[in-house]
Design a protein around this motif. Structure first.
Motif, PDB file in Angstrom:
ATOM      1  N   ILE A   1       1.704  11.782 -11.169  1.00  0.00           N
ATOM      2  CA  ILE A   1       1.132  13.096 -11.483  1.00  0.00           C
ATOM      3  C   ILE A   1       2.119  14.231 -11.148  1.00  0.00           C
ATOM      4  O   ILE A   1       1.730  15.392 -11.084  1.00  0.00           O
ATOM      5  N   GLY A   2       3.387  13.868 -10.927  1.00  0.00           N
ATOM      6  CA  GLY A   2       4.407  14.881 -10.655  1.00  0.00           C
ATOM      7  C   GLY A   2       4.281  15.527  -9.297  1.00  0.00           C
ATOM      8  O   GLY A   2       4.694  16.679  -9.100  1.00  0.00           O
ATOM      9  N   CYS A   3       3.729  14.801  -8.352  1.00  0.00           N
ATOM     10  CA  CYS A   3       3.521  15.325  -6.994  1.00  0.00           C
ATOM     11  C   CYS A   3       4.496  14.654  -6.037  1.00  0.00           C
ATOM     12  O   CYS A   3       4.603  13.430  -5.986  1.00  0.00           O
ATOM     13  N   GLN A   4       5.221  15.443  -5.277  1.00  0.00           N
ATOM     14  CA  GLN A   4       6.131  14.897  -4.274  1.00  0.00           C
ATOM     15  C   GLN A   4       5.332  14.533  -3.034  1.00  0.00           C
ATOM     16  O   GLN A   4       4.410  15.247  -2.636  1.00  0.00           O
ATOM     17  N   VAL A   5       5.667  13.421  -2.403  1.00  0.00           N
ATOM     18  CA  VAL A   5       4.971  13.027  -1.182  1.00  0.00           C
ATOM     19  C   VAL A   5       5.966  12.966  -0.033  1.00  0.00           C
ATOM     20  O   VAL A   5       7.065  12.427  -0.170  1.00  0.00           O
ATOM     21  N   LEU A   6       5.570  13.526   1.090  1.00  0.00           N
ATOM     22  CA  LEU A   6       6.371  13.477   2.311  1.00  0.00           C
ATOM     23  C   LEU A   6       5.570  12.736   3.364  1.00  0.00           C
ATOM     24  O   LEU A   6       4.482  13.149   3.744  1.00  0.00           O
ATOM     25  N   TRP A   7       6.123  11.615   3.816  1.00  0.00           N
ATOM     26  CA  TRP A   7       5.484  10.812   4.855  1.00  0.00           C
ATOM     27  C   TRP A   7       5.989  11.286   6.212  1.00  0.00           C
ATOM     28  O   TRP A   7       7.189  11.293   6.472  1.00  0.00           O
ATOM     29  N   LEU A   8       5.060  11.677   7.071  1.00  0.00           N
ATOM     30  CA  LEU A   8       5.375  12.222   8.390  1.00  0.00           C
ATOM     31  C   LEU A   8       4.807  11.259   9.430  1.00  0.00           C
ATOM     32  O   LEU A   8       3.597  11.014   9.462  1.00  0.00           O
ATOM     33  N   LEU A   9       5.666  10.708  10.274  1.00  0.00           N
ATOM     34  CA  LEU A   9       5.288   9.576  11.111  1.00  0.00           C
ATOM     35  C   LEU A   9       4.816   9.966  12.502  1.00  0.00           C
ATOM     36  O   LEU A   9       5.468  10.760  13.203  1.00  0.00           O
ATOM     37  N   GLY A  10       3.687   9.376  12.902  1.00  0.00           N
ATOM     38  CA  GLY A  10       3.168   9.537  14.250  1.00  0.00           C
ATOM     39  C   GLY A  10       3.896   8.637  15.233  1.00  0.00           C
ATOM     40  O   GLY A  10       4.783   7.857  14.874  1.00  0.00           O
TER      41      GLY A  10
ATOM     42  N   ARG B   1       0.824  -1.209   0.000  1.00  0.00           N
ATOM     43  CA  ARG B   1       0.000   0.000   0.000  1.00  0.00           C
ATOM     44  C   ARG B   1       0.859   1.260   0.000  1.00  0.00           C
ATOM     45  O   ARG B   1       0.562   2.239  -0.686  1.00  0.00           O
ATOM     46  N   LEU B   2       1.948   1.245   0.768  1.00  0.00           N
ATOM     47  CA  LEU B   2       2.857   2.388   0.814  1.00  0.00           C
ATOM     48  C   LEU B   2       3.448   2.650  -0.570  1.00  0.00           C
ATOM     49  O   LEU B   2       3.496   3.804  -1.035  1.00  0.00           O
ATOM     50  N   LYS B   3       3.888   1.598  -1.220  1.00  0.00           N
ATOM     51  CA  LYS B   3       4.470   1.742  -2.551  1.00  0.00           C
ATOM     52  C   LYS B   3       3.440   2.243  -3.549  1.00  0.00           C
ATOM     53  O   LYS B   3       3.719   3.119  -4.371  1.00  0.00           O
TER      54      LYS B   3
END
Length: 318
Positions: free
Chosen positions: A126-135, A115-117
């Protein structure tokens, strides 16, 4: 959820609207939702029906709601911010969308690597950068899990790094120069950024900005040979495999000295990194070459990847 539609189809943001009165609907499945208020959770919307909605997760935690709200208030001061932004082209909901090109995903619970991948690759399409911020549940502890390795990012100035959100301290935390020792434990440095102070985007850009070279002294095991012997005695798979590789070279881990295991603290390795697309082979090579040339084998100072590249280039010129 923090956003819903009213009877006219207009988006209503619970972070901006003081009075939430009337009928509201889920932006994703169009099912009816109600306003929920309480002493613990901030005002938000929740489905009236228990039917499954693929866009939102019911029973959203206090931590998740509050962290999304904090990031929204921080970012909206200087940037365009959408909370719970639905992206039709990939049928995906971003926790927050900054300047229409950076998705901020607040991850407070575990999810599958598949799912993460999938979510990460959809943003890239779509040329969008994603930043994963962890709880809190996903913060770095003693060692990196397989999931945490796939949340890692990489820059020449900060090496492997990871973003964490701390609701109690109200800070965004950057763990950087992340390395692993021969025990499998992590060693790294940390910077903290108080919520709503300064430009949020500037914080996210920090790993790629020009800065002074930082470093720290690695913690080494002075009795590493005993540890290796124990691992082989108990037939730990990792060390048994390594022993087999050394046998093929005509060597034996059991006869090696402490200096032979230098450097003990090394860059993180994995079969693949979901958030990292560039090749890391030159970094691994520069790292190993630098410490092989070190005359002192009784201590190890760790640096960012750019440092090893610079030093080795200077040595070649000389």
């Amino acid at each position: 959820m923090l956003v819903a539609r009213d009877t006219q189809g207009k988006f209503v943001n619970s972070l901006e609207e003081e009075y939430l009165v009337g009928e509201f609907f889920c932006p994703f499945c169009e099912g009816a939702v109600r306003v929920k208020r309480g002493s613990i959770l901030r005002p938000h919307f929740a489905h009236i029906s228990l039917r499954t909605c693929e866009g939102y997760t019911e029973n959203e935690s206090e931590e998740h709601l509050n962290l999304k709200a904090s990031l929204y208030r921080w970012g909206v001061k200087m940037h365009s911010m959408q909370v719970e932004a639905f992206v039709p082209s990939i049928q995906q909901m971003a926790d927050l969308l900054m300047d229409d090109k950076i998705a901020l995903e607040v991850q407070c619970s575990s999810l599958s690597l598949k799912r993460l991948k999938e979510r990460t690759e959809n943003y890239r399409k779509i040329g969008c950068q994603v930043l994963w911020l962890l709880g809190k549940k996903l913060w770095l502890k003693r060692s990196l899990t397989a999931l945490q390795k796939n949340f890692l990012y990489f820059s020449q100035n900060m090496g492997f790094y990871l973003w964490e959100l701390d609701q109690e301290k109200e800070v965004l935390r950057l763990n950087y120069l992340i390395h692993e020792d021969l025990h499998g434990n992590v060693q790294y440095k940390t910077k903290e950024f108080p919520f709503e102070r300064g430009d949020l985007l500037a914080v996210f850009r920090l790993p790629y900005q020009a800065q002074e070279v930082t470093s720290f002294l690695a913690k080494e095991d002075l009795d590493i040979c005993r540890y290796v012997r124990e691992q082989l005695y108990y037939q730990q798979p990792k060390w048994m495999q390594l022993q087999a590789e050394y046998y093929q070279k005509g060597q034996n881990l059991l006869t090696m000295s402490r200096e032979d295991f230098y450097p003990q603290v090394r860059p993180v390795r994995a079969e693949s990194f979901v958030q990292i697309s560039q090749s890391l082979e030159s970094y691994y090579s520069n790292f190993q070459q630098y410490y092989q040339q070190e005359s002192r084998k009784n201590l190890q100072i760790l640096y960012p990847p750019a440092f090893y590249q610079m030093i080795l280039a200077e040595n070649m010129i000389k």
